[in-house]
Design a protein around this motif. Structure first.
Motif, PDB file in Angstrom:
ATOM      1  N   SER A 151     -32.595 -19.889 -52.569  1.00 25.80           N
ATOM      2  CA  SER A 151     -31.872 -20.915 -53.317  1.00 25.80           C
ATOM      3  C   SER A 151     -31.146 -21.871 -52.377  1.00 25.80           C
ATOM      4  CB  SER A 151     -30.880 -20.260 -54.281  1.00 25.80           C
ATOM      5  OG  SER A 151     -30.231 -21.210 -55.082  1.00 25.80           O
ATOM      6  N   ASP A 152     -30.537 -21.350 -51.304  1.00 23.68           N
ATOM      7  CA  ASP A 152     -29.865 -22.199 -50.323  1.00 23.68           C
ATOM      8  C   ASP A 152     -30.857 -23.109 -49.617  1.00 23.68           C
ATOM      9  OD1 ASP A 152     -27.337 -21.021 -50.818  1.00 23.68           O
ATOM     10  OD2 ASP A 152     -27.835 -19.362 -49.486  1.00 23.68           O
ATOM     11  N   ALA A 153     -32.015 -22.561 -49.263  1.00 22.41           N
ATOM     12  CA  ALA A 153     -33.019 -23.346 -48.541  1.00 22.41           C
ATOM     13  C   ALA A 153     -33.551 -24.491 -49.393  1.00 22.41           C
ATOM     14  CB  ALA A 153     -34.161 -22.442 -48.092  1.00 22.41           C
ATOM     15  N   VAL A 157     -34.275 -29.435 -49.394  1.00 26.41           N
ATOM     16  CA  VAL A 157     -35.557 -30.105 -49.619  1.00 26.41           C
ATOM     17  C   VAL A 157     -35.317 -31.434 -50.334  1.00 26.41           C
ATOM     18  CG1 VAL A 157     -37.784 -29.956 -50.802  1.00 26.41           C
ATOM     19  CG2 VAL A 157     -36.796 -27.924 -49.704  1.00 26.41           C
ATOM     20  N   PRO A 158     -35.854 -32.539 -49.839  1.00 26.71           N
ATOM     21  CA  PRO A 158     -35.691 -33.818 -50.516  1.00 26.71           C
ATOM     22  C   PRO A 158     -36.134 -33.762 -51.976  1.00 26.71           C
ATOM     23  CG  PRO A 158     -36.628 -34.156 -48.343  1.00 26.71           C
ATOM     24  CD  PRO A 158     -36.595 -32.667 -48.568  1.00 26.71           C
ATOM     25  N   SER A 159     -35.452 -34.506 -52.834  1.00 27.13           N
ATOM     26  CA  SER A 159     -35.669 -34.583 -54.283  1.00 27.13           C
ATOM     27  C   SER A 159     -35.073 -33.403 -55.030  1.00 27.13           C
ATOM     28  CB  SER A 159     -37.160 -34.705 -54.654  1.00 27.13           C
ATOM     29  OG  SER A 159     -37.760 -35.803 -54.025  1.00 27.13           O
ATOM     30  N   VAL A 160     -34.673 -32.334 -54.311  1.00 28.27           N
ATOM     31  CA  VAL A 160     -34.182 -31.114 -54.953  1.00 28.27           C
ATOM     32  C   VAL A 160     -32.676 -31.004 -54.748  1.00 28.27           C
ATOM     33  CG1 VAL A 160     -34.368 -28.603 -55.037  1.00 28.27           C
ATOM     34  CG2 VAL A 160     -36.389 -29.988 -54.544  1.00 28.27           C
ATOM     35  N   SER A 161     -31.974 -30.523 -55.781  1.00 27.73           N
ATOM     36  CA  SER A 161     -30.555 -30.209 -55.652  1.00 27.73           C
ATOM     37  C   SER A 161     -30.275 -28.901 -56.373  1.00 27.73           C
ATOM     38  CB  SER A 161     -29.676 -31.334 -56.211  1.00 27.73           C
ATOM     39  OG  SER A 161     -29.965 -31.578 -57.576  1.00 27.73           O
ATOM     40  N   VAL A 162     -29.330 -28.140 -55.844  1.00 31.81           N
ATOM     41  CA  VAL A 162     -28.930 -26.852 -56.418  1.00 31.81           C
ATOM     42  C   VAL A 162     -27.429 -26.917 -56.672  1.00 31.81           C
ATOM     43  CG1 VAL A 162     -28.896 -24.363 -56.118  1.00 31.81           C
ATOM     44  CG2 VAL A 162     -30.741 -25.703 -55.097  1.00 31.81           C
ATOM     45  N   ASP A 163     -27.014 -26.732 -57.948  1.00 33.55           N
ATOM     46  CA  ASP A 163     -25.599 -26.874 -58.259  1.00 33.55           C
ATOM     47  C   ASP A 163     -24.827 -25.609 -57.882  1.00 33.55           C
ATOM     48  OD1 ASP A 163     -25.886 -24.972 -60.277  1.00 33.55           O
ATOM     49  OD2 ASP A 163     -25.785 -26.412 -61.917  1.00 33.55           O
ATOM     50  N   VAL A 164     -23.514 -25.605 -58.161  1.00 27.46           N
ATOM     51  CA  VAL A 164     -22.653 -24.521 -57.695  1.00 27.46           C
ATOM     52  C   VAL A 164     -22.970 -23.200 -58.382  1.00 27.46           C
ATOM     53  CG1 VAL A 164     -20.772 -26.054 -57.059  1.00 27.46           C
ATOM     54  CG2 VAL A 164     -20.884 -25.159 -59.391  1.00 27.46           C
ATOM     55  N   GLU A 165     -23.673 -23.225 -59.512  1.00 34.20           N
ATOM     56  CA  GLU A 165     -24.044 -21.999 -60.206  1.00 34.20           C
ATOM     57  C   GLU A 165     -25.480 -21.583 -59.940  1.00 34.20           C
ATOM     58  OE1 GLU A 165     -22.748 -23.535 -64.067  1.00 34.20           O
ATOM     59  OE2 GLU A 165     -21.450 -21.784 -64.205  1.00 34.20           O
ATOM     60  N   ILE A 168     -31.320 -25.177 -60.408  1.00 38.37           N
ATOM     61  CA  ILE A 168     -32.152 -26.035 -59.568  1.00 38.37           C
ATOM     62  C   ILE A 168     -32.584 -27.262 -60.350  1.00 38.37           C
ATOM     63  CG2 ILE A 168     -34.301 -26.150 -58.253  1.00 38.37           C
ATOM     64  CD1 ILE A 168     -34.043 -23.103 -57.870  1.00 38.37           C
ATOM     65  N   SER A 169     -32.432 -28.437 -59.739  1.00 39.82           N
ATOM     66  CA  SER A 169     -32.828 -29.695 -60.370  1.00 39.82           C
ATOM     67  C   SER A 169     -33.808 -30.423 -59.470  1.00 39.82           C
ATOM     68  CB  SER A 169     -31.608 -30.594 -60.618  1.00 39.82           C
ATOM     69  OG  SER A 169     -30.681 -29.982 -61.478  1.00 39.82           O
ATOM     70  N   LEU A 170     -34.697 -31.160 -60.094  1.00 37.60           N
ATOM     71  CA  LEU A 170     -35.632 -32.030 -59.390  1.00 37.60           C
ATOM     72  C   LEU A 170     -35.356 -33.447 -59.841  1.00 37.60           C
ATOM     73  CD1 LEU A 170     -38.040 -32.312 -57.483  1.00 37.60           C
ATOM     74  CD2 LEU A 170     -39.558 -31.876 -59.418  1.00 37.60           C
ATOM     75  N   ARG A 171     -34.880 -34.278 -58.908  1.00 39.45           N
ATOM     76  CA  ARG A 171     -34.459 -35.641 -59.224  1.00 39.45           C
ATOM     77  C   ARG A 171     -33.392 -35.661 -60.320  1.00 39.45           C
ATOM     78  NH1 ARG A 171     -40.381 -38.662 -59.379  1.00 39.45           N
ATOM     79  NH2 ARG A 171     -40.609 -38.964 -57.142  1.00 39.45           N
ATOM     80  N   LEU A 196     -33.869 -15.879 -56.832  1.00 36.69           N
ATOM     81  CA  LEU A 196     -33.956 -16.746 -55.664  1.00 36.69           C
ATOM     82  C   LEU A 196     -32.659 -16.740 -54.866  1.00 36.69           C
ATOM     83  CD1 LEU A 196     -35.836 -19.819 -57.180  1.00 36.69           C
ATOM     84  CD2 LEU A 196     -36.771 -17.780 -56.085  1.00 36.69           C
ATOM     85  N   ARG A 197     -31.570 -16.264 -55.470  1.00 40.09           N
ATOM     86  CA  ARG A 197     -30.301 -16.148 -54.749  1.00 40.09           C
ATOM     87  C   ARG A 197     -30.187 -14.799 -54.043  1.00 40.09           C
ATOM     88  NH1 ARG A 197     -26.342 -18.658 -59.311  1.00 40.09           N
ATOM     89  NH2 ARG A 197     -27.104 -16.847 -60.431  1.00 40.09           N
ATOM     90  N   GLN A 198     -31.241 -13.988 -54.120  1.00 40.08           N
ATOM     91  CA  GLN A 198     -31.239 -12.689 -53.465  1.00 40.08           C
ATOM     92  C   GLN A 198     -32.295 -12.597 -52.372  1.00 40.08           C
ATOM     93  OE1 GLN A 198     -31.842  -9.973 -56.691  1.00 40.08           O
ATOM     94  NE2 GLN A 198     -29.862 -10.375 -57.630  1.00 40.08           N
ATOM     95  N   LEU A 199     -33.366 -13.391 -52.482  1.00 41.15           N
ATOM     96  CA  LEU A 199     -34.440 -13.327 -51.491  1.00 41.15           C
ATOM     97  C   LEU A 199     -34.056 -14.113 -50.236  1.00 41.15           C
ATOM     98  CD1 LEU A 199     -37.498 -13.881 -53.830  1.00 41.15           C
ATOM     99  CD2 LEU A 199     -36.704 -11.728 -52.865  1.00 41.15           C
ATOM    100  N   PRO A 200     -34.410 -13.622 -49.047  1.00 38.18           N
ATOM    101  CA  PRO A 200     -34.031 -14.301 -47.804  1.00 38.18           C
ATOM    102  C   PRO A 200     -34.779 -15.613 -47.618  1.00 38.18           C
ATOM    103  CG  PRO A 200     -35.474 -12.437 -47.346  1.00 38.18           C
ATOM    104  CD  PRO A 200     -35.131 -12.359 -48.804  1.00 38.18           C
ATOM    105  N   ALA A 201     -34.064 -16.608 -47.089  1.00 44.36           N
ATOM    106  CA  ALA A 201     -34.655 -17.934 -46.904  1.00 44.36           C
ATOM    107  C   ALA A 201     -35.766 -17.925 -45.868  1.00 44.36           C
ATOM    108  CB  ALA A 201     -33.571 -18.929 -46.500  1.00 44.36           C
ATOM    109  N   ASP A 202     -35.708 -17.003 -44.907  1.00 41.45           N
ATOM    110  CA  ASP A 202     -36.727 -17.007 -43.857  1.00 41.45           C
ATOM    111  C   ASP A 202     -38.086 -16.550 -44.354  1.00 41.45           C
ATOM    112  OD1 ASP A 202     -36.224 -14.329 -44.187  1.00 41.45           O
ATOM    113  OD2 ASP A 202     -36.117 -13.860 -42.055  1.00 41.45           O
TER     114      ASP A 202
END
Length: 835
Positions: A151-153, A157-165, A168-171, A196-202
């Protein structure tokens, strides 16, 4: 210099042809196809060089197209022939007497191991690739997300935003479809983003941003699709990496990616174990008022709440699979994924309740929630490349089973002027989800054209068992509440699609049509009789329903290549937004006595028509992407908050209900631009900007919910390579203010910093990063309705410090993110990738 060869050869070929004297012999044509030797995939922009043996200064040639094919005209004669691609071993044919047209057939190029670590673009450089129906972001090595989550990763990504909760948003649109390796997956929690907030970004190799999906993709998601491609090493032998992390506030993680590959099979395995205690909190200031037609006024005209949240999450995930190469052209892949999560959340609310300007009472509410999740997924994939021209047949079979068990104890006490118990509740929520997916696709190349046809069936069942027990304060005995129910929800989707693409010189198109039949079924088991149901839910609510929707979803994607590194794209598609079970469950659920969410079984799917005009330009050190987009959605969903007349708790507090409705139309128009700039080897800059305006209209219970809002978000990233193999990275993100018919949100700024150093002969990397350095990722909002207003602030997670160490064995640095990671999910051909 190699990057200029293709353009130089094209100019040379035009010059030579234009200067050909009259009376010379007819030109001959040299054709062929270039494939990646390891992955058997077409190689676009491979370079063909024809050098005259008798006159070495006379050079001509060309480059391969998106299918890996080349076709070059030249004068008859003796030539040295070379096929080149950066970081790949050159193919040579010397002293070839070309007297007539000749087909070189299929040429397989393999990685040049000696050059691999010297090539900057392998695994290190953040790049963007453009297809007819998507943009592919190879996110490279982002040290700011070391020790972070998927979720952090995504927030980088361009066009993508993740809010404080974590939404996930696209545009700026939250109705985005999340796929893992091209398919729905238990990793994404059946539409939820919690996993997605539990899986590792790597674990991420790349992210595909699909804002104009082709007909091959599921029509779900009016915003578009995010396809997360996970890493799968393809190097021969046994190799892998281990990533460990420790952080403050308390966080630790260990994960591994292990592979064993031979000429006949590839075994891949990913394991992850994580523990986190991310504190959060916020406050709200609610003011209640009485309308003229209300017969009972709220006892309190103002309530101020201070909230503190402490979470404790322990998670384990495993993905193991084997890819068996039946022949050189066919393979069978079997995989098993499992996720186990044990979470404990404690939320404490300290409330001050006013009558006029005087605090007349004070309460303390605690919510102690324990949640256990288990996800299992078994998948089979068969792929058969029927010939060297790209004819292909694939079949996928996937079964997923997910269980969620939540037990919550909610206790509320008066602390002033008296110290007594107000309420004690036990909430049991059990949810079982089963999903079965079958998909088959057939691809038939026809010269430069391609025809494709396929079927997909997706069958999902969710059983939600909600049980609410309230303590009777008079008898001191728990009693079963009327909200207790079992809701069974089925969503069955059958789809057929076909699409056709072709290329005429610099112009390419991909047109498709998808036919989908959606069945939505719901059934409620409850102890209430029909009359009691009508009183609780309303006279028009049908708790048992069976709806069918048949829809056609056309798509059209065009691309015009202005130059070798410059193109314009235009896309159109029609999409659907199906209501999920939580939105459609008619029985209310509550997080407290005063906050209730009630689903709406009368919700119909929303439909959207979207247009996207894009432009891409590449220079040697700069890549620019931009687009203008427009979308109109009908029957769009909107969550409205209402505080109905006389809807009060026993002690006179107004109950706020959140209800999803079909709110007529939603129009969205916007523009975005992104730039990747590499001025030299030690500095990389990346920035993007997205501006959009959306307008909604509609009414509910006599109140208008129409609104127009303009908002924007921007991000900037810089990465500096310092001496002694030290790297420094800075990521900044700002989301502008936004609003809907009831709520205004202030802008949010966050800043992440990271530093890393390679050690142990580049086999290890030590990294330190700070997420949300300024501790500013907070949602600050104001809500106003006819019955109440609310000022609130919420922070999901406070500033985080992380120290991580990565160890690689039998795996050169950067190779883990090679140019292409093969496997069934990667089988992209010609006009787009599959899902």
């Amino acid at each position: 210099m190699k990057k200029l060869i293709p353009l130089f050869l094209i100019l040379c070929s035009f010059f030579i042809y234009g200067q050909r004297p009259q009376g010379t012999s007819e030109l001959v044509k040299i054709t062929g196809t270039v494939l990646d030797k390891e992955y058997n995939e077409p190689m676009e922009y491979a370079t063909l060089i024809l050098q005259s043996v008798n006159n070495p200064d006379k050079v001509t040639g060309g480059i391969t197209d998106i299918n890996g094919k080349f076709s070059v005209e030249a004068e008859p004669g003796m030539y040295n022939i070379r096929l080149e691609y950066i970081s790949y071993t050159t193919f040579r044919l010397d002293n070839q007497n070309i007297t007539s047209s000749r087909d070189l057939g299929t040429v397989m190029l393999g990685i040049n191991v000696e050059q691999l670590e010297a090539v900057e673009v392998v695994g290190e450089k953040t790049t963007v690739e453009v297809r007819l129906d998507k943009k592919i972001y190879n996110i490279g090595k982002d040290i700011t997300t070391s020790g972070a989550t998927v979720s952090d990763a995504l927030n980088n990504v361009p066009s993508v935003s993740v809010d404080v909760e974590g939404a996930i948003s696209l545009r700026g649109n939250e109705n985005v479809r999340i796929l893992i390796n091209g398919r729905p997956s238990a990793l994404a929690g059946f539409g939820s983003t919690d996993a997605l907030r539990q899986l590792p970004a790597d674990a991420i190799d790349r992210v595909e941003v699909i804002t104009s999906p082709s007909a091959r993709y599921d029509a779900e998601g009016t915003a578009g699709i995010l396809n997360i491609i996970l890493k799968k090493e393809k190097t021969l032998g046994f190799n892998g990496s281990i990533n460990t992390n420790i952080g403050y506030p308390a966080a630790s993680q260990i994960s591994s990616n292990l592979n064993l590959r031979t000429d006949k099979f590839n075994i891949f395995n990913t394991l992850g174990l994580s523990y986190r205690r991310p504190p959060g909190g916020g406050f709200s200031d609610n003011t209640y008022r009485q309308r003229e037609n209300d017969t009972i006024a709220p006892k309190f005209n103002r309530i101020i709440e201070d909230r503190n949240i402490l979470r404790e999450d322990l998670g384990f995930n495993m993905n193991i699979g084997i890819e068996y190469f039946i022949t050189d052209r066919s393979s069978l892949t079997a995989s098993y994924f499992a996720r186990i999560s044990d979470e404990s959340d404690v939320t404490e609310n300290d409330s001050r309740r006013f009558e006029g300007t005087t605090i007349t009472s004070r309460t303390f509410r605690s919510e102690d929630e324990s949640q256990k999740d288990k996800s299992n997924q078994v998948a089979l994939n068969y792929i058969n490349r029927l010939d060297d021209d790209g004819q292909k047949l694939t079949a996928d079979l996937q079964y997923s089973f997910d269980t969620e068990d939540i037990f919550t104890v909610i206790q509320e006490n008066n602390t002033f002027p008296n110290n007594d118990l107000l309420a004690l509740e036990n909430v049991n929520e059990k949810e079982n989800q089963k999903e079965f997916l079958f998909q088959t696709d057939y691809v038939l190349p026809m010269g430069d054209a391609q025809f494709e046809v396929g079927y997909r069936g997706n069958f999902e069942e969710t059983i939600s068992d909600y049980q609410l027990d309230l303590l009777n304060l008079d008898t001191n005995v728990f009693e079963r509440n009327e909200l207790t129910n079992v809701f069974t929800y089925n969503e069955n989707v059958n789809a057929l699609y076909t699409q056709y693409g072709d290329k005429f010189g610099k112009f390419s198109f991909l047109a498709g049509l998808r036919l989908e039949n959606t069945q939505l079924k719901g059934q409620v088991d409850t102890r209430l009789d029909p009359q009691e149901l009508r009183e609780l839910l309303g006279p028009d609510i049908d708790v048992n329903f069976n709806k069918n929707y048949l829809g056609l979803f056309p798509t059209l994607n065009l691309i015009f290549e202005i130059a070798e590194r410059e193109n314009i794209t235009l896309g159109y598609n029609r999409r659907i937004n199906r209501p999920r079970g939580w939105y459609i469950n008619p029985f209310p659920s509550r997080s407290s006595r005063t906050n209730i969410f009630q689903g709406n079984p009368d919700l119909d799917p929303a439909y959207a028509n979207a247009f996207d005009l894009g432009y891409l330009k590449r220079w040697d050190k700069l890549t620019l992407t931009s687009s203008i987009y427009y979308q109109k959605e009908t029957n769009s969903f909107e969550r409205v908050q209402v505080q109905r007349s006389n809807d009060l708790t026993e002690d006179g507090v107004g109950i706020i209900r959140t209800i999803p409705i079909n709110l007529s139309t939603n129009e969205r128009i916007g523009a975005e631009a992104g730039a990747l700039y590499n001025p030299n080897k030690w500095l990389r800059l990346n920035g993007s900007f997205n501006f959009f305006q959306f307008a909604t209209e509609g009414s509910f219970e006599g109140e208008s919910y129409g609104a127009t809002n303009t908002s924007w978000f921007a991000r900037f990233s810089s990465k500096v390579n310092l001496p002694a193999k030290i790297e420094w990275q800075t990521n900044a993100f700002y989301s502008g203010p936004s609003e809907n018919a009831q709520t205004k949100n202030e802008g949010i700024f966050s800043l992440n910093l990271a530093i890393s150093k390679d050690i142990m002969g580049d086999q290890g990397t030590l990294a330190f990063n700070v997420s949300d350095l300024l501790n500013s990722r907070k949602r600050i909002s104001f809500t106003e309705t006819p019955n109440f207003t609310s000022d609130s602030e919420f922070q999901w997670r406070q500033r985080q410090f992380n120290l991580s160490f990565v160890y690689r064995f039998n795996q050169p640095k950067g190779k883990q993110n090679g140019r292409r990671n093969g496997g069934p999910e990667d089988e992209e051909r010609d006009f787009g990738g599959g899902a």
